[in-house]
Design a protein around this motif. Sequence first.
Motif, PDB file in Angstrom:
ATOM      1  N   ALA A  34      -2.125   7.918 -33.494  1.00 43.54           N
ATOM      2  CA  ALA A  34      -0.754   8.277 -33.114  1.00 43.54           C
ATOM      3  C   ALA A  34      -0.687   9.746 -32.705  1.00 43.54           C
ATOM      4  O   ALA A  34      -0.033  10.137 -31.726  1.00 43.54           O
ATOM      5  CB  ALA A  34       0.203   7.987 -34.275  1.00 43.54           C
ATOM      6  N   GLU A  35      -1.401  10.582 -33.475  1.00 44.70           N
ATOM      7  CA  GLU A  35      -1.433  12.026 -33.170  1.00 44.70           C
ATOM      8  C   GLU A  35      -2.091  12.271 -31.805  1.00 44.70           C
ATOM      9  O   GLU A  35      -1.620  13.070 -30.991  1.00 44.70           O
ATOM     10  CB  GLU A  35      -2.200  12.771 -34.255  1.00 44.70           C
ATOM     11  CG  GLU A  35      -2.229  14.283 -34.034  1.00 44.70           C
ATOM     12  CD  GLU A  35      -3.038  14.993 -35.138  1.00 44.70           C
ATOM     13  OE1 GLU A  35      -3.202  16.222 -34.969  1.00 44.70           O
ATOM     14  OE2 GLU A  35      -3.460  14.354 -36.089  1.00 44.70           O
ATOM     15  N   LEU A  36      -3.185  11.535 -31.569  1.00 41.39           N
ATOM     16  CA  LEU A  36      -3.888  11.687 -30.289  1.00 41.39           C
ATOM     17  C   LEU A  36      -2.994  11.253 -29.126  1.00 41.39           C
ATOM     18  O   LEU A  36      -2.967  11.887 -28.064  1.00 41.39           O
ATOM     19  CB  LEU A  36      -5.189  10.872 -30.292  1.00 41.39           C
ATOM     20  CG  LEU A  36      -6.308  11.433 -31.189  1.00 41.39           C
ATOM     21  CD1 LEU A  36      -7.480  10.439 -31.245  1.00 41.39           C
ATOM     22  CD2 LEU A  36      -6.779  12.786 -30.678  1.00 41.39           C
ATOM     23  N   LYS A  37      -2.313  10.148 -29.376  1.00 48.87           N
ATOM     24  CA  LYS A  37      -1.416   9.680 -28.314  1.00 48.87           C
ATOM     25  C   LYS A  37      -0.338  10.728 -28.005  1.00 48.87           C
ATOM     26  O   LYS A  37       0.016  10.973 -26.843  1.00 48.87           O
ATOM     27  CB  LYS A  37      -0.755   8.365 -28.706  1.00 48.87           C
ATOM     28  CG  LYS A  37      -1.693   7.168 -28.638  1.00 48.87           C
ATOM     29  CD  LYS A  37      -0.959   5.885 -29.013  1.00 48.87           C
ATOM     30  CE  LYS A  37      -1.888   4.661 -28.902  1.00 48.87           C
ATOM     31  NZ  LYS A  37      -1.185   3.417 -29.270  1.00 48.87           N
ATOM     32  N   THR A  38       0.153  11.322 -29.084  1.00 55.53           N
ATOM     33  CA  THR A  38       1.173  12.374 -28.889  1.00 55.53           C
ATOM     34  C   THR A  38       0.597  13.536 -28.097  1.00 55.53           C
ATOM     35  O   THR A  38       1.223  14.065 -27.165  1.00 55.53           O
ATOM     36  CB  THR A  38       1.683  12.866 -30.251  1.00 55.53           C
ATOM     37  OG1 THR A  38       2.264  11.757 -30.947  1.00 55.53           O
ATOM     38  CG2 THR A  38       2.740  13.962 -30.062  1.00 55.53           C
ATOM     39  N   ASN A  39      -0.625  13.924 -28.502  1.00 55.75           N
ATOM     40  CA  ASN A  39      -1.274  15.031 -27.781  1.00 55.75           C
ATOM     41  C   ASN A  39      -1.531  14.667 -26.317  1.00 55.75           C
ATOM     42  O   ASN A  39      -1.405  15.497 -25.411  1.00 55.75           O
ATOM     43  CB  ASN A  39      -2.601  15.402 -28.467  1.00 55.75           C
ATOM     44  CG  ASN A  39      -2.351  16.096 -29.809  1.00 55.75           C
ATOM     45  OD1 ASN A  39      -1.275  16.687 -30.029  1.00 55.75           O
ATOM     46  ND2 ASN A  39      -3.320  16.038 -30.704  1.00 55.75           N
ATOM     47  N   ILE A  40      -1.945  13.418 -26.136  1.00 56.54           N
ATOM     48  CA  ILE A  40      -2.197  12.971 -24.755  1.00 56.54           C
ATOM     49  C   ILE A  40      -0.913  13.021 -23.935  1.00 56.54           C
ATOM     50  O   ILE A  40      -0.893  13.471 -22.773  1.00 56.54           O
ATOM     51  CB  ILE A  40      -2.800  11.548 -24.749  1.00 56.54           C
ATOM     52  CG1 ILE A  40      -4.240  11.601 -25.256  1.00 56.54           C
ATOM     53  CG2 ILE A  40      -2.753  10.934 -23.357  1.00 56.54           C
ATOM     54  CD1 ILE A  40      -4.849  10.209 -25.518  1.00 56.54           C
ATOM     55  N   ASN A  41       0.159  12.552 -24.532  1.00 58.00           N
ATOM     56  CA  ASN A  41       1.444  12.593 -23.830  1.00 58.00           C
ATOM     57  C   ASN A  41       1.852  14.027 -23.477  1.00 58.00           C
ATOM     58  O   ASN A  41       2.338  14.313 -22.383  1.00 58.00           O
ATOM     59  CB  ASN A  41       2.536  11.928 -24.680  1.00 58.00           C
ATOM     60  CG  ASN A  41       2.358  10.416 -24.756  1.00 58.00           C
ATOM     61  OD1 ASN A  41       1.774   9.814 -23.855  1.00 58.00           O
ATOM     62  ND2 ASN A  41       2.844   9.795 -25.840  1.00 58.00           N
ATOM     63  N   ILE A  42       1.666  14.907 -24.478  1.00 61.12           N
ATOM     64  CA  ILE A  42       1.984  16.324 -24.227  1.00 61.12           C
ATOM     65  C   ILE A  42       1.115  16.879 -23.102  1.00 61.12           C
ATOM     66  O   ILE A  42       1.581  17.570 -22.197  1.00 61.12           O
ATOM     67  CB  ILE A  42       1.787  17.142 -25.515  1.00 61.12           C
ATOM     68  CG1 ILE A  42       2.865  16.750 -26.546  1.00 61.12           C
ATOM     69  CG2 ILE A  42       1.881  18.645 -25.211  1.00 61.12           C
ATOM     70  CD1 ILE A  42       2.652  17.345 -27.939  1.00 61.12           C
ATOM     71  N   ALA A  43      -0.196  16.516 -23.172  1.00 59.83           N
ATOM     72  CA  ALA A  43      -1.120  16.991 -22.141  1.00 59.83           C
ATOM     73  C   ALA A  43      -0.724  16.443 -20.773  1.00 59.83           C
ATOM     74  O   ALA A  43      -0.772  17.160 -19.752  1.00 59.83           O
ATOM     75  CB  ALA A  43      -2.554  16.586 -22.493  1.00 59.83           C
ATOM     76  N   ASN A  44      -0.371  15.154 -20.767  1.00 60.74           N
ATOM     77  CA  ASN A  44       0.051  14.559 -19.486  1.00 60.74           C
ATOM     78  C   ASN A  44       1.290  15.267 -18.916  1.00 60.74           C
ATOM     79  O   ASN A  44       1.416  15.493 -17.702  1.00 60.74           O
ATOM     80  CB  ASN A  44       0.328  13.069 -19.654  1.00 60.74           C
ATOM     81  CG  ASN A  44      -0.968  12.252 -19.788  1.00 60.74           C
ATOM     82  OD1 ASN A  44      -1.995  12.660 -19.261  1.00 60.74           O
ATOM     83  ND2 ASN A  44      -0.912  11.114 -20.471  1.00 60.74           N
ATOM     84  N   GLN A  45       2.198  15.564 -19.839  1.00 59.29           N
ATOM     85  CA  GLN A  45       3.391  16.283 -19.414  1.00 59.29           C
ATOM     86  C   GLN A  45       3.017  17.663 -18.837  1.00 59.29           C
ATOM     87  O   GLN A  45       3.551  18.103 -17.810  1.00 59.29           O
ATOM     88  CB  GLN A  45       4.369  16.434 -20.585  1.00 59.29           C
ATOM     89  CG  GLN A  45       5.040  15.117 -20.991  1.00 59.29           C
ATOM     90  CD  GLN A  45       5.949  15.284 -22.207  1.00 59.29           C
ATOM     91  OE1 GLN A  45       6.057  16.372 -22.765  1.00 59.29           O
ATOM     92  NE2 GLN A  45       6.600  14.197 -22.602  1.00 59.29           N
TER      93      GLN A  45
END
Length: 399
Positions: A34-45
């Motif tokens: 879940a944390e990675l997904k959040t980081n990925i989303n932030i990175a994508n943003q």
Amino acid sequence: LESNVAAVRTELDSHMAAAAKDKESSLKLAMKMAELKTNINIANQQISQLELQLAKGETNVANAQANIDGIKEKLTKLEKDIGTIEAEIELNKKQLNSENSRLVVLEKDCKNTEEELNGIAEQIKLKTSRKAIVEALMHNDKSGIYRGVQAALALKETGRLPGICGIVGELIRVPNGYEVALETALGGSIQSIITRDADTAKAAISILKQNKAGKATFLPLDLMKAPPTADKPNFKGCLGVALDLIEFDAKYYTALSNLLGRVLVFDNIDNAVAYTRISRNFSRIVTLDGETVSASGSMTGGGEEKKAGGILSRKRELEDIISLITSLESKQRSIKMQYSKLATERQRLLESIKARETTIIQRENSLSFFKSQYELTSSDLSAKQNDFNNITADRAGLS
């Protein structure tokens, strides 16, 4: 059995412990995911934002480059315009110098021509005055023409006796330098009046007699016969037969041949005397200085105080004056035409110089304007180049 149950229980506890452990790991893994997904989303943003910034940066770079290219193109055009104007100014200045040099020459030519015209006008004025004096001397009572001759000539001028042709002196043309000789040869006959016929001569004599207007000698052409004339001898100093030396209308030949047909003209008295010693085939010899030798051998000559010229001398002077006035007037007309051309060219040149000076001032004003525009545009180019460099640096930082 109990051992088996214990063993099974132990194994079950082991499995339960392992399952509990796996559940905890799964939970941790799920949380990590879940944390990675959040980081990925932030990175994508962040990537999206960076991509947007990069895209905007590329647009800014392109716009900045376009601005720079436009300014450079404007500068190139300004440089071309400045070069064209400078060339025009240089050409106009060269042409202006040439025109000013030509104007100096024209002004000098006009001045010289004006002075020449003034000189000719003064000569014409003087000669015209002299002409009037000579004409007056030829026609007034003190001119040496006998009173009766003047009265008879008046009959012709008034139209009463149109058959009167004129006096001998007025009807002949004498070569320049021969006036004294011919006046001597003719003597008083220079004032003899040639008439068309004897009736005219009789009528004139009658009128002169009735009015006590004086006497005159008449030469009626219908009564006179031409005598044999002398031939020009081939002798030193002989200039010719007097009749052959003058010009006259052929209709007066009979009258003039009687007066001058046997008169010889010599250059001087010595040659005249020398010829007389060997021949008497003449009625009289006259010299250019006015001496005479007659066929009988008598000689006349000497000197007197200078007096006003005789009829032929005055006639010659009048003819010379008229000829000179005519020549001067012709020259005057020619020079006036020349002056008119010079004045026209001078006026055209003055107008051209004025227009060229105005053009130079206008082009110099235009040059100042274009140079100021060039400086402003150069400053604008420097500013836009700095902006471009900053945008390029920012874009490089984003990359």
